[in-house]
Design a protein around this motif. Sequence first.
Motif, PDB file in Angstrom:
ATOM      1  N   TYR A 177       9.391  31.218   9.338  1.00  0.00           N
ATOM      2  CA  TYR A 177       9.447  29.753   9.376  1.00  0.00           C
ATOM      3  C   TYR A 177      10.388  29.218  10.456  1.00  0.00           C
TER       4      TYR A 177
ATOM      5  N   LEU B 182       2.368  33.089   2.294  1.00  0.00           N
ATOM      6  CA  LEU B 182       1.568  34.197   1.758  1.00  0.00           C
ATOM      7  C   LEU B 182       1.754  34.306   0.242  1.00  0.00           C
TER       8      LEU B 182
ATOM      9  N   GLU C 283      -3.693  22.808   3.208  1.00  0.00           N
ATOM     10  CA  GLU C 283      -4.126  22.731   1.818  1.00  0.00           C
ATOM     11  C   GLU C 283      -3.962  21.321   1.244  1.00  0.00           C
TER      12      GLU C 283
ATOM     13  N   TYR D 286      -8.739  16.547  -7.539  1.00  0.00           N
ATOM     14  CA  TYR D 286     -10.156  16.944  -7.517  1.00  0.00           C
ATOM     15  C   TYR D 286     -11.035  15.859  -8.140  1.00  0.00           C
TER      16      TYR D 286
ATOM     17  N   THR E  97       1.320  26.411   1.784  1.00  0.00           N
ATOM     18  CA  THR E  97       2.671  26.383   1.214  1.00  0.00           C
ATOM     19  C   THR E  97       2.767  25.249   0.180  1.00  0.00           C
ATOM     20  N   PRO E  98       3.881  25.136  -0.546  1.00  0.00           N
ATOM     21  CA  PRO E  98       4.043  24.007  -1.473  1.00  0.00           C
ATOM     22  C   PRO E  98       3.856  22.650  -0.769  1.00  0.00           C
TER      23      PRO E  98
ATOM     24  N   LEU F  85       9.298  19.754  -4.306  1.00  0.00           N
ATOM     25  CA  LEU F  85       8.332  20.621  -3.614  1.00  0.00           C
ATOM     26  C   LEU F  85       6.882  20.202  -3.874  1.00  0.00           C
TER      27      LEU F  85
HETATM   28  P1  NAD Z   1       2.337  29.919  -4.390  1.00  0.00           P
HETATM   29  O1  NAD Z   1       3.639  29.593  -4.983  1.00  0.00           O
HETATM   30  O2  NAD Z   1       1.574  31.067  -4.970  1.00  0.00           O
HETATM   31  O3  NAD Z   1       2.481  30.189  -2.836  1.00  0.00           O
HETATM   32  C1  NAD Z   1       3.281  29.385  -2.011  1.00  0.00           C
HETATM   33  C2  NAD Z   1       3.846  30.230  -0.897  1.00  0.00           C
HETATM   34  O4  NAD Z   1       4.688  29.419  -0.088  1.00  0.00           O
HETATM   35  C3  NAD Z   1       4.695  31.393  -1.421  1.00  0.00           C
HETATM   36  O5  NAD Z   1       4.347  32.580  -0.747  1.00  0.00           O
HETATM   37  C4  NAD Z   1       6.110  30.972  -1.061  1.00  0.00           C
HETATM   38  O6  NAD Z   1       6.944  32.078  -0.769  1.00  0.00           O
HETATM   39  C5  NAD Z   1       5.874  30.130   0.183  1.00  0.00           C
HETATM   40  N1  NAD Z   1       6.971  29.216   0.492  1.00  0.00           N
HETATM   41  C6  NAD Z   1       7.380  28.934   1.732  1.00  0.00           C
HETATM   42  N2  NAD Z   1       8.412  28.109   1.725  1.00  0.00           N
HETATM   43  C7  NAD Z   1       8.691  27.848   0.438  1.00  0.00           C
HETATM   44  C8  NAD Z   1       9.670  27.054  -0.200  1.00  0.00           C
HETATM   45  N3  NAD Z   1      10.582  26.344   0.489  1.00  0.00           N
HETATM   46  N4  NAD Z   1       9.659  27.007  -1.538  1.00  0.00           N
HETATM   47  C9  NAD Z   1       8.734  27.674  -2.252  1.00  0.00           C
HETATM   48  N5  NAD Z   1       7.796  28.465  -1.687  1.00  0.00           N
HETATM   49  C10 NAD Z   1       7.769  28.537  -0.355  1.00  0.00           C
HETATM   50  O7  NAD Z   1       1.468  28.588  -4.461  1.00  0.00           O
HETATM   51  P2  NAD Z   1      -0.105  28.458  -4.245  1.00  0.00           P
HETATM   52  O8  NAD Z   1      -0.750  28.372  -5.566  1.00  0.00           O
HETATM   53  O9  NAD Z   1      -0.570  29.499  -3.306  1.00  0.00           O
HETATM   54  O10 NAD Z   1      -0.213  26.996  -3.580  1.00  0.00           O
HETATM   55  C11 NAD Z   1       0.078  26.772  -2.212  1.00  0.00           C
HETATM   56  C12 NAD Z   1      -0.685  25.537  -1.713  1.00  0.00           C
HETATM   57  O11 NAD Z   1      -2.086  25.790  -1.843  1.00  0.00           O
HETATM   58  C13 NAD Z   1      -0.431  24.252  -2.491  1.00  0.00           C
HETATM   59  O12 NAD Z   1      -0.433  23.145  -1.610  1.00  0.00           O
HETATM   60  C14 NAD Z   1      -1.601  24.148  -3.440  1.00  0.00           C
HETATM   61  O13 NAD Z   1      -1.918  22.816  -3.799  1.00  0.00           O
HETATM   62  C15 NAD Z   1      -2.702  24.768  -2.612  1.00  0.00           C
HETATM   63  N6  NAD Z   1      -3.746  25.399  -3.451  1.00  0.00           N
HETATM   64  C16 NAD Z   1      -5.033  25.068  -3.207  1.00  0.00           C
HETATM   65  C17 NAD Z   1      -6.044  25.631  -3.950  1.00  0.00           C
HETATM   66  C18 NAD Z   1      -7.477  25.311  -3.649  1.00  0.00           C
HETATM   67  O14 NAD Z   1      -8.344  25.717  -4.417  1.00  0.00           O
HETATM   68  N7  NAD Z   1      -7.774  24.632  -2.563  1.00  0.00           N
HETATM   69  C19 NAD Z   1      -5.741  26.536  -4.970  1.00  0.00           C
HETATM   70  C20 NAD Z   1      -4.409  26.860  -5.195  1.00  0.00           C
HETATM   71  C21 NAD Z   1      -3.416  26.277  -4.429  1.00  0.00           C
END
Ligand code: NAD
Length: 338
Positions: free
Chosen positions: A57, A10, A98, A184, A76-77, A172
């Motif tokens: 998790y 989230l 993702e 992209y 998630t990452p 990560l």
């Molecule tokens: P973010 O850091 O905002 O969110 C990641 C979430 O994963 C956080 O809530 C975090 O708490 C959680 N998490 C769970 N386990 C974790 C761990 N071991 N270490 C770190 N965080 C952990 O990142 P984001 O920008 O939301 O990106 C998440 C994924 O979404 C990535 O794979 C990214 O490439 C993808 N993404 C895709 C798009 C798109 O347009 N399709 C845009 C942004 C991000």
Amino acid sequence: PMLRVALMGLGNYASRVAKAMQDCKFAKITGLISGTPEKLRDWGSTYDVPEKNRYNYSNFDQIKNNPDIDAVYIITPNALHHSQTIRVAKAGKHVICEKPMAVSVEEGKEMVDACKKANVHLLIGYRMHFEPKTLEIHRMRANDELGAINFFQGQCGFKIGNPNQWRLNKDLAGGGSLMDIGIYAVNGARYMVGEEPIWVTAQEIKTSREKFKEGVDETILFQLGFPSGAVASCLSTYNMNFLDRFFLSGDRGFAELQPATGYGPIQGRTSKGPLTQAHTEHQTLQMDAMAQIILKDHKPTIAVDGEEGLKDLYILEAIYNACKTGARQEILLPQPHK
Ligand code: NAD
């Protein structure tokens, strides 16, 4: 019927997905997976997800006994996608994961196999595949309205901030800008040209070894060659702003998008004039379309399945190898373009 989706992770992007899903006609949020109890509580009340559908998790494998959830959307990452996808598949739920789907070809293959074995869909979060202006260019090219395609240019990047974020941590992120945003241009080159590349050359530029550590690429220039003779020239970066452009050139016309892959509105034109398709939140379009793929066996115009994600991983690996060796890398993708 609606596709009932549990969101995993989230963070920032999940927030955007959750908001956009409020406008979906065929998909809704019915579950949440997070390591943070406060987020589960807050999101649970905002999105009306009952406590019995909230997981962490350690216990999300139990989702297999939950009839309220059809699919899990993994946000998630990057390096976590592989094991999480396999666990969701083993729980018998469809997976939306993702981009990048994983951090290596080997992992990607295992994910595709696990989902096949469990007889669940694996879809990758390629939201541009449902974006109307992108689809119009795709249609024009596929309909031969641009003539024979000779050239694609894709430039994707931004100046990344906080040096402590997971995107700059090899463990990560699995890499740097190429994994995150350059993908992209890789993916776009394939659906814009309408072929799979057969070779790649690439050059890496690093201005800071402090911020961009070993294995985390800052800027990569890469070139792709296609069977028809068409070529692509692309840039991926974490250190330049306002890079979000696609350009496609054919014998009888051109198309361009700028911004090309941001959250929109996407803007662009072709040699026939401006693109005027209306903007809808990409994640709303994506999740409605993915619901139709999963529930009604709908075939999207541009594939979004695990095999599609895997092709990008092959190309990303070839680009990294080309940077390392300085030599042209031949690529033979497992399937023809579809
Ligand atoms: P973010 O850091 O905002 O969110 C990641 C979430 O994963 C956080 O809530 C975090 O708490 C959680 N998490 C769970 N386990 C974790 C761990 N071991 N270490 C770190 N965080 C952990 O990142 P984001 O920008 O939301 O990106 C998440 C994924 O979404 C990535 O794979 C990214 O490439 C993808 N993404 C895709 C798009 C798109 O347009 N399709 C845009 C942004 C991000």
